[in-house]
Design a protein around this motif. Structure first.
Motif, PDB file in Angstrom:
ATOM      1  N   ILE A   1       0.724  -1.078  -0.041  1.00 58.17           N
ATOM      2  CA  ILE A   1      -0.005   0.000   0.063  1.00 58.17           C
ATOM      3  C   ILE A   1       0.905   1.307  -0.212  1.00 58.17           C
ATOM      4  CG2 ILE A   1      -1.868  -1.119   1.190  1.00 58.17           C
ATOM      5  CD1 ILE A   1      -0.993  -0.028   3.564  1.00 58.17           C
ATOM      6  N   THR A   2       0.278   2.436  -0.475  1.00 62.95           N
ATOM      7  CA  THR A   2       0.975   3.836  -0.529  1.00 62.95           C
ATOM      8  C   THR A   2       0.730   4.321   1.071  1.00 62.95           C
ATOM      9  OG1 THR A   2      -0.763   4.857  -1.051  1.00 62.95           O
ATOM     10  CG2 THR A   2       0.312   3.845  -2.778  1.00 62.95           C
ATOM     11  N   TYR A   3       1.575   5.521   1.371  1.00 63.50           N
ATOM     12  CA  TYR A   3       1.334   6.276   2.319  1.00 63.50           C
ATOM     13  C   TYR A   3       0.068   6.619   2.740  1.00 63.50           C
ATOM     14  CZ  TYR A   3       1.856   9.935   5.907  1.00 63.50           C
ATOM     15  OH  TYR A   3       2.024  10.590   6.882  1.00 63.50           O
ATOM     16  N   TRP A   4      -0.784   7.197   1.595  1.00 57.35           N
ATOM     17  CA  TRP A   4      -1.941   7.685   1.599  1.00 57.35           C
ATOM     18  C   TRP A   4      -2.885   6.683   1.955  1.00 57.35           C
ATOM     19  CZ3 TRP A   4      -1.957  12.169   3.675  1.00 57.35           C
ATOM     20  CH2 TRP A   4      -1.081  13.044   3.393  1.00 57.35           C
ATOM     21  N   GLN A   5      -2.717   5.420   1.467  1.00 58.97           N
ATOM     22  CA  GLN A   5      -3.816   4.324   1.547  1.00 58.97           C
ATOM     23  C   GLN A   5      -3.384   3.853   3.157  1.00 58.97           C
ATOM     24  OE1 GLN A   5      -2.182   1.785  -1.336  1.00 58.97           O
ATOM     25  NE2 GLN A   5      -4.169   2.081  -2.616  1.00 58.97           N
ATOM     26  N   ALA A   6      -2.346   3.947   3.740  1.00 61.78           N
ATOM     27  CA  ALA A   6      -2.192   3.585   5.161  1.00 61.78           C
ATOM     28  C   ALA A   6      -2.597   4.562   5.903  1.00 61.78           C
ATOM     29  CB  ALA A   6      -0.618   3.368   5.369  1.00 61.78           C
ATOM     30  N   PHE A   7      -2.534   6.017   5.724  1.00 65.56           N
ATOM     31  CA  PHE A   7      -3.149   7.047   6.641  1.00 65.56           C
ATOM     32  C   PHE A   7      -4.756   6.877   6.379  1.00 65.56           C
ATOM     33  CE2 PHE A   7      -5.134  11.175   6.964  1.00 65.56           C
ATOM     34  CZ  PHE A   7      -4.450  11.551   8.040  1.00 65.56           C
ATOM     35  N   GLY A   8      -5.343   6.568   5.224  1.00 69.35           N
ATOM     36  CA  GLY A   8      -6.765   6.039   4.947  1.00 69.35           C
ATOM     37  C   GLY A   8      -7.052   4.958   5.813  1.00 69.35           C
ATOM     38  N   LEU A   9      -6.530   3.687   5.706  1.00 73.95           N
ATOM     39  CA  LEU A   9      -6.946   2.769   6.774  1.00 73.95           C
ATOM     40  C   LEU A   9      -6.854   2.964   8.187  1.00 73.95           C
ATOM     41  CD1 LEU A   9      -4.936  -0.284   5.108  1.00 73.95           C
ATOM     42  CD2 LEU A   9      -7.583  -0.078   5.217  1.00 73.95           C
ATOM     43  N   LEU A  10      -5.845   3.848   8.617  1.00 74.80           N
ATOM     44  CA  LEU A  10      -5.953   4.091  10.017  1.00 74.80           C
ATOM     45  C   LEU A  10      -7.381   5.098  10.345  1.00 74.80           C
ATOM     46  CD1 LEU A  10      -2.293   5.268  10.442  1.00 74.80           C
ATOM     47  CD2 LEU A  10      -3.338   3.189  11.618  1.00 74.80           C
ATOM     48  N   VAL A  11      -7.342   5.898   9.467  1.00 72.11           N
ATOM     49  CA  VAL A  11      -8.773   6.956   9.718  1.00 72.11           C
ATOM     50  C   VAL A  11     -10.052   5.877   9.863  1.00 72.11           C
ATOM     51  CG1 VAL A  11     -10.067   8.751   8.736  1.00 72.11           C
ATOM     52  CG2 VAL A  11      -7.816   8.824   8.895  1.00 72.11           C
ATOM     53  N   LEU A  12     -10.003   4.937   8.745  1.00 80.14           N
ATOM     54  CA  LEU A  12     -11.179   4.083   8.783  1.00 80.14           C
ATOM     55  C   LEU A  12     -11.162   3.148   9.995  1.00 80.14           C
ATOM     56  CD1 LEU A  12     -13.438   2.729   7.199  1.00 80.14           C
ATOM     57  CD2 LEU A  12     -11.801   1.351   6.114  1.00 80.14           C
ATOM     58  N   ALA A  13     -10.192   2.677  10.300  1.00 82.90           N
ATOM     59  CA  ALA A  13      -9.886   1.726  11.771  1.00 82.90           C
ATOM     60  C   ALA A  13     -10.592   2.759  12.888  1.00 82.90           C
ATOM     61  CB  ALA A  13      -8.764   1.378  11.876  1.00 82.90           C
ATOM     62  N   LYS A  14     -10.172   4.146  13.008  1.00 84.33           N
ATOM     63  CA  LYS A  14     -10.588   4.850  14.049  1.00 84.33           C
ATOM     64  C   LYS A  14     -11.896   4.849  13.929  1.00 84.33           C
ATOM     65  CE  LYS A  14      -9.847   7.530  17.533  1.00 84.33           C
ATOM     66  NZ  LYS A  14      -9.765   7.101  18.833  1.00 84.33           N
ATOM     67  N   LEU A  15     -12.670   4.966  12.875  1.00 85.88           N
ATOM     68  CA  LEU A  15     -14.115   5.542  12.683  1.00 85.88           C
ATOM     69  C   LEU A  15     -14.909   4.257  13.047  1.00 85.88           C
ATOM     70  CD1 LEU A  15     -14.356   7.368   9.490  1.00 85.88           C
ATOM     71  CD2 LEU A  15     -14.901   8.230  11.847  1.00 85.88           C
ATOM     72  N   VAL A  16     -14.558   2.945  12.548  1.00 84.44           N
ATOM     73  CA  VAL A  16     -15.041   1.584  12.815  1.00 84.44           C
ATOM     74  C   VAL A  16     -14.968   1.131  14.315  1.00 84.44           C
ATOM     75  CG1 VAL A  16     -15.308  -0.586  12.193  1.00 84.44           C
ATOM     76  CG2 VAL A  16     -15.065   0.938  10.321  1.00 84.44           C
ATOM     77  N   PHE A  17     -13.652   1.066  14.653  1.00 85.52           N
ATOM     78  CA  PHE A  17     -13.366   0.386  16.104  1.00 85.52           C
ATOM     79  C   PHE A  17     -13.443   1.475  17.228  1.00 85.52           C
ATOM     80  CE2 PHE A  17     -11.448  -2.181  12.662  1.00 85.52           C
ATOM     81  CZ  PHE A  17     -12.242  -3.437  13.027  1.00 85.52           C
ATOM     82  N   GLY A  18     -12.961   2.747  16.933  1.00 87.60           N
ATOM     83  CA  GLY A  18     -12.668   3.582  17.900  1.00 87.60           C
ATOM     84  C   GLY A  18     -13.647   4.732  18.127  1.00 87.60           C
ATOM     85  N   GLY A  19     -14.101   5.098  17.209  1.00 85.60           N
ATOM     86  CA  GLY A  19     -15.125   6.159  17.208  1.00 85.60           C
ATOM     87  C   GLY A  19     -14.169   7.686  17.539  1.00 85.60           C
ATOM     88  N   PHE A  20     -14.905   8.589  17.919  1.00 89.30           N
ATOM     89  CA  PHE A  20     -14.120   9.825  18.259  1.00 89.30           C
ATOM     90  C   PHE A  20     -14.325  10.347  19.493  1.00 89.30           C
ATOM     91  CE2 PHE A  20     -13.736  10.073  13.650  1.00 89.30           C
ATOM     92  CZ  PHE A  20     -12.381   9.888  13.400  1.00 89.30           C
ATOM     93  N   GLY A  21     -15.100   9.391  20.431  1.00 83.64           N
ATOM     94  CA  GLY A  21     -15.130   9.798  21.569  1.00 83.64           C
ATOM     95  C   GLY A  21     -16.329  11.036  21.970  1.00 83.64           C
ATOM     96  N   GLY A  22     -16.341  11.541  22.912  1.00 86.69           N
ATOM     97  CA  GLY A  22     -17.331  12.499  23.271  1.00 86.69           C
ATOM     98  C   GLY A  22     -18.529  12.150  24.237  1.00 86.69           C
ATOM     99  N   GLY A  23     -18.984  12.987  24.945  1.00 89.83           N
ATOM    100  CA  GLY A  23     -20.190  12.762  25.499  1.00 89.83           C
ATOM    101  C   GLY A  23     -20.241  11.651  26.891  1.00 89.83           C
ATOM    102  N   HIS A  24     -18.863  11.621  27.115  1.00 86.62           N
ATOM    103  CA  HIS A  24     -18.803  10.993  28.348  1.00 86.62           C
ATOM    104  C   HIS A  24     -18.398  11.961  29.696  1.00 86.62           C
ATOM    105  CE1 HIS A  24     -18.445   7.290  26.162  1.00 86.62           C
ATOM    106  NE2 HIS A  24     -17.618   7.959  25.338  1.00 86.62           N
TER     107      HIS A  24
END
Length: 144
Positions: A58-81
């Motif tokens: 994969i390219t650098y930007w594909q790796a970056f996109g995978l990290l963002v996708l993983a954060k959205l799917v598995f980690g969310g962006f928090g808040g509301g706690h």
């Protein structure tokens, strides 16, 4: 008095400039960290995944996109706690059982002894009672 006012204002301005500098510095450091993390992720992917799972590099930007996708799917962006932190499973469990047994865990030391002496008999009695209510002796319990 005029000299004091100038000195006081100068001190406040310096304080706000220092705060702004710190904020900008930490934001820049966070961006650099994220970009560096994406690079490390790309290198690890390209080192391991093609050989292990027969996937392409994969390219650098594909790796970056995978990290963002993983954060959205598995980690969310928090808040509301409350208090800015999430409650773990253990904290939810403790809260749900707090009303039942409180913080007195000294009673649990006797649980094994109770189960050996009375628990098994009480459970068998309960199973027989339920089977009689349901009119069947096959061990199946109807859902309520």
């Amino acid at each position: 008095m005029e000299n004091y006012a100038k000195h006081h204002v100068k001190g406040k301005v310096e304080k706000y400039i220092k705060k702004a500098f710190k904020i900008i510095f930490f934001m820049l450091a966070a961006v650099i960290f994220i970009l560096l993390f994406a690079y490390v992720f790309m290198r690890l992917w390209n080192w391991l995944m093609p050989d292990i799972f027969d996937l392409g590099a994969i390219t650098y930007w594909q790796a970056f996109g995978l990290l963002v996708l993983a954060k959205l799917v598995f980690g969310g962006f928090g808040g509301g706690h409350k208090n800015g932190r999430k409650k773990g499973k253990g904290e939810r469990f403790k809260k749900s059982w707090k009303g039942r047994c409180g913080d007195d865990y000294s009673k649990w030391k006797l649980y094994d002894q109770f189960w050996k002496e009375e628990g098994e008999k009480a459970f068998e009695s309960y199973v027989q009672q339920i089977q009689q209510q349901n009119g069947g002796a096959d061990g199946e319990v109807q859902e309520k």
